[in-house]
Design an enzyme around this catalytic site. Structure first.
Site, short mmCIF file in Angstrom:
data_model
loop_
_atom_site.label_atom_id
_atom_site.label_comp_id
_atom_site.label_asym_id
_atom_site.label_seq_id
_atom_site.Cartn_x
_atom_site.Cartn_y
_atom_site.Cartn_z
N SER A 130 0.82 -1.20 0.00
CA SER A 130 0.00 0.00 0.00
C SER A 130 0.86 1.25 0.00
O SER A 130 1.93 1.28 0.59
CB SER A 130 -0.92 0.04 1.23
OG SER A 130 -1.62 1.27 1.22
N LYS A 184 -4.42 -6.74 3.35
CA LYS A 184 -4.43 -5.59 2.41
C LYS A 184 -5.86 -5.24 1.99
O LYS A 184 -6.23 -4.07 1.85
CB LYS A 184 -3.57 -5.89 1.18
CG LYS A 184 -3.64 -4.80 0.10
CD LYS A 184 -3.01 -3.51 0.56
CE LYS A 184 -3.29 -2.23 -0.17
NZ LYS A 184 -3.62 -2.12 -1.52
N HIS A 187 -7.39 -3.41 4.77
CA HIS A 187 -6.80 -2.06 4.73
C HIS A 187 -7.58 -1.19 3.73
O HIS A 187 -7.96 -0.06 4.02
CB HIS A 187 -5.32 -2.13 4.33
CG HIS A 187 -4.75 -0.82 3.87
ND1 HIS A 187 -5.01 -0.29 2.61
CD2 HIS A 187 -3.98 0.09 4.50
CE1 HIS A 187 -4.41 0.89 2.50
NE2 HIS A 187 -3.78 1.14 3.63
N ASN A 188 -7.81 -1.74 2.56
CA ASN A 188 -8.53 -0.97 1.54
C ASN A 188 -9.97 -0.70 1.95
O ASN A 188 -10.51 0.37 1.69
CB ASN A 188 -8.50 -1.70 0.20
CG ASN A 188 -7.18 -1.50 -0.53
OD1 ASN A 188 -6.16 -1.29 0.11
ND2 ASN A 188 -7.20 -1.58 -1.84
N GLU A 191 -9.88 2.05 4.19
CA GLU A 191 -9.62 3.23 3.34
C GLU A 191 -10.96 3.76 2.77
O GLU A 191 -11.21 4.96 2.77
CB GLU A 191 -8.66 2.82 2.22
CG GLU A 191 -8.40 3.82 1.13
CD GLU A 191 -7.52 3.22 0.01
OE1 GLU A 191 -6.47 2.65 0.31
OE2 GLU A 191 -7.93 3.30 -1.17
C1 6PG Z 1 -3.17 1.50 -1.58
C2 6PG Z 1 -4.47 1.76 -2.28
C3 6PG Z 1 -4.44 1.15 -3.64
C4 6PG Z 1 -5.50 1.72 -4.55
C5 6PG Z 1 -6.87 1.26 -4.19
C6 6PG Z 1 -7.94 2.13 -4.80
O1 6PG Z 1 -3.25 0.92 -0.53
O2 6PG Z 1 -2.14 1.90 -2.10
O3 6PG Z 1 -5.51 1.20 -1.55
O4 6PG Z 1 -4.49 -0.23 -3.48
O5 6PG Z 1 -5.43 3.10 -4.55
O6 6PG Z 1 -6.99 -0.04 -4.71
O7 6PG Z 1 -9.08 1.39 -4.75
P1 6PG Z 1 -10.40 1.79 -5.47
O8 6PG Z 1 -10.04 2.07 -6.92
O9 6PG Z 1 -11.24 0.58 -5.33
O10 6PG Z 1 -10.88 3.01 -4.78
#
Ligand code: 6PG
Length: 478
Positions: A130, A184, A187-188, A191
């Site tokens: 990430s 991960k 984590h997302n 996010e």
């Molecule tokens: C990270 C981000 C990366 C990406 C996401 C965006 O941890 O670096 O999470 O993995 O920016 O996958 O996800 P979406 O396109 O689903 O918003």
């Protein structure tokens, strides 16, 4: 003969390219390969001087350029492309070689690939990375899953390229099989929840507070020096402050209000449903993106469906502070839910996840990096078997201190017709979780009425069924 490279990277789109550069800059010899050779040539022309790269035109050349056991990072689009690369690579590899999938693969795919590679005598690691482009180049958070002894062979490289917080690398072995990609994924998901809460705060300050994007940007800038301090709060301040060169308006005001998604948030929500974990914050965030996508329907509905017509809030300063507190409390709930889900998954899959360590490796490099992750690490250090983060004194106090403001925010948003699915569902989760006795007794009564699904009693063991609509007799059902 040229010296063999320590590690190889195939897939030189921006994430793969930046990881390769990061490794080379840290002094590791890196073999690079891309399906289209022009990309490799371009990469070497631009970055060849940054370290000891060996360019390979074919996969055979690439494999031959690596010291054994080979360590190969595959950085291609999640899904079929990963299987295609593995299938092409495996005939060229020797037993014991290590394939590292560093993309956003879905964890069941990682489990399957690990088993398939093991059958072929290869070691497979599913590694969450990430931090976006910037992180990949200068220090991402790394969540490696797979055989521990395979991790031991790449640990030096991964910890060297990872972000560093107070001398501790943001990288640790997560667990076997798909565990790294699972973490991960969560984590997302978090996010998604963080971003949704930020968007709700912005919406409320715009429509109930009457503030402009740059004004809200300044508020986020201030918030970034308190409890909320985090990468996402910081960049919200920057994004809201940006002026559009073409129109002179705040750039966010001309950005289309449809959120896209690649799938990791949805996977997190689906897995929560499968595991039976109440993951309301992240799931609402996924639904909110889906609702945002219905742009044409919304335009029509905006002309048809009535909303309230409240006056602007009188005390904007109080609204701003209430929203800050609601944001923090809701964020705590989202993390509590995400960590509860990782705990449930760890039990279900036998991964033995160290949840405190997960919070530790998220302190730097990754998109959700934040000050308060230290508190989560501390919580699990003290209570390794913690069911819910809300139950440790630091978080108990944080949400209870915020609850009056949190409730006012939900009321204000509702009065103003501002949709706040993440704020309100987090508060409802809080209120539901802290209830010793909720209303599910009635749900059970109804289920027993229409389907004889049985219920349990508070004062006796066993399953019971009542003939609710007939003579009202209780019949033993066990
Ligand atoms: C990270 C981000 C990366 C990406 C996401 C965006 O941890 O670096 O999470 O993995 O920016 O996958 O996800 P979406 O396109 O689903 O918003």
């Amino acid at each position: 003969m040229a010296e063999k490279s320590r590690i190889g990277v195939t897939g030189l789109a921006v994430m793969g390219a930046n990881l390769a550069r990061n490794m080379a800059r840290r002094g590791f010899g890196v073999a690079v390969h891309n399906r289209t050779t022009a990309k490799t040539t371009e990469f070497l022309a631009e970055h060849g001087h940054e370290g000891a790269f060996t360019g390979a035109e074919t996969l055979q050349e690439f494999v031959d350029a690596l010291e054994t056991p080979r360590k190969i990072v595959v950085m291609v689009k999640a899904g079929k492309p990963v299987d295609a690369v593995i299938d092409e690579l495996t005939p060229l590899l020797d037993p014991g070689d290590i394939i590292i999938d560093a993309g956003n693969s879905h964890f069941p795919d990682t489990d399957r690939r690990a088993a398939e590679c093991a059958e072929r005598g290869l070691r497979f690691m599913g590694v969450g990375v990430s931090g976006g482009e910037e992180g990949a180049l200068n220090g991402p958070s790394i969540m490696p899953g797979g055989p521990l002894e395979a991790y031991g062979e790449v640990e030096e490289i991964l910890t060297a390229i990872a972000a560093d917080v107070d001398g501790t690398p943001c990288c640790t072995h997560v667990g076997p099989g798909g565990a790294g990609h699972y973490v991960k994924m969560v984590h997302n998901g978090i996010e998604y929840a963080d971003i949704q809460l930020i968007a709700e705060a912005y919406d409320l300050l715009t429509h109930a507070g009457g503030l402009s994007a740059p004004e809200i940007g300044k508020i986020f800038e201030q918030w970034n020096s308190g409890d909320l301090e985090s990468f996402l709060i910081e960049i919200t301040g920057i994004v809201l402050a940006k002026t559009d060169d073409r129109t002179g308006r705040p750039l966010v005001d001309v950005v289309v209000d449809q959120a896209e998604q690649k799938g990791t948030g949805r996977w997190t929500a689906i897995d929560a449903l499968d595991l039976g974990v109440p993951l309301t914050g992240i799931t609402e965030a996924v639904f909110a993106r889906t609702l945002s996508a219905l742009r044409d329907e919304r335009a029509e509905a905006a002309r048809t469906l009535a909303g309230p017509t409240p006056a602007r809030v009188a005390d904007v300063d109080r609204l701003v502070d209430d929203v800050r507190q609601a944001l923090y409390a809701s964020k705590v709930v989202a993390y509590a839910q995400g960590f509860a889900q990782m705990r449930a998954a760890s039990n279900a899959h036998g991964w033995d996840l160290d949840l405190g360590a997960m919070a530790r490796i998220w302190r730097g490099g990754c998109i959700i990096r934040a000050q308060f992750l230290n508190r989560i690490t501390e919580a699990y250090a003290e209570h390794p078997d913690l069911d819910n983060l809300l139950m440790v004194p630091y978080f108990t106090k944080a949400v209870s201190d915020a609850q009056d403001a949190w409730r006012r925010v939900v009321v204000t948003a509702t009065e103003h017709g501002v949709a706040i699915p993440a704020f309100s569902s987090s508060l409802s989760y809080y209120d539901g979780y802290r209830r010793e006795r909720g209303p599910a007794n009635l749900i059970q009564g109804l289920r027993d009425y229409f389907g004889a699904h049985t219920y349990r009693r508070t004062d006796a063991d066993g399953a019971f069924h009542t003939r609710w609509s007939q003579d009202g007799t209780e019949v033993s059902a066990s």
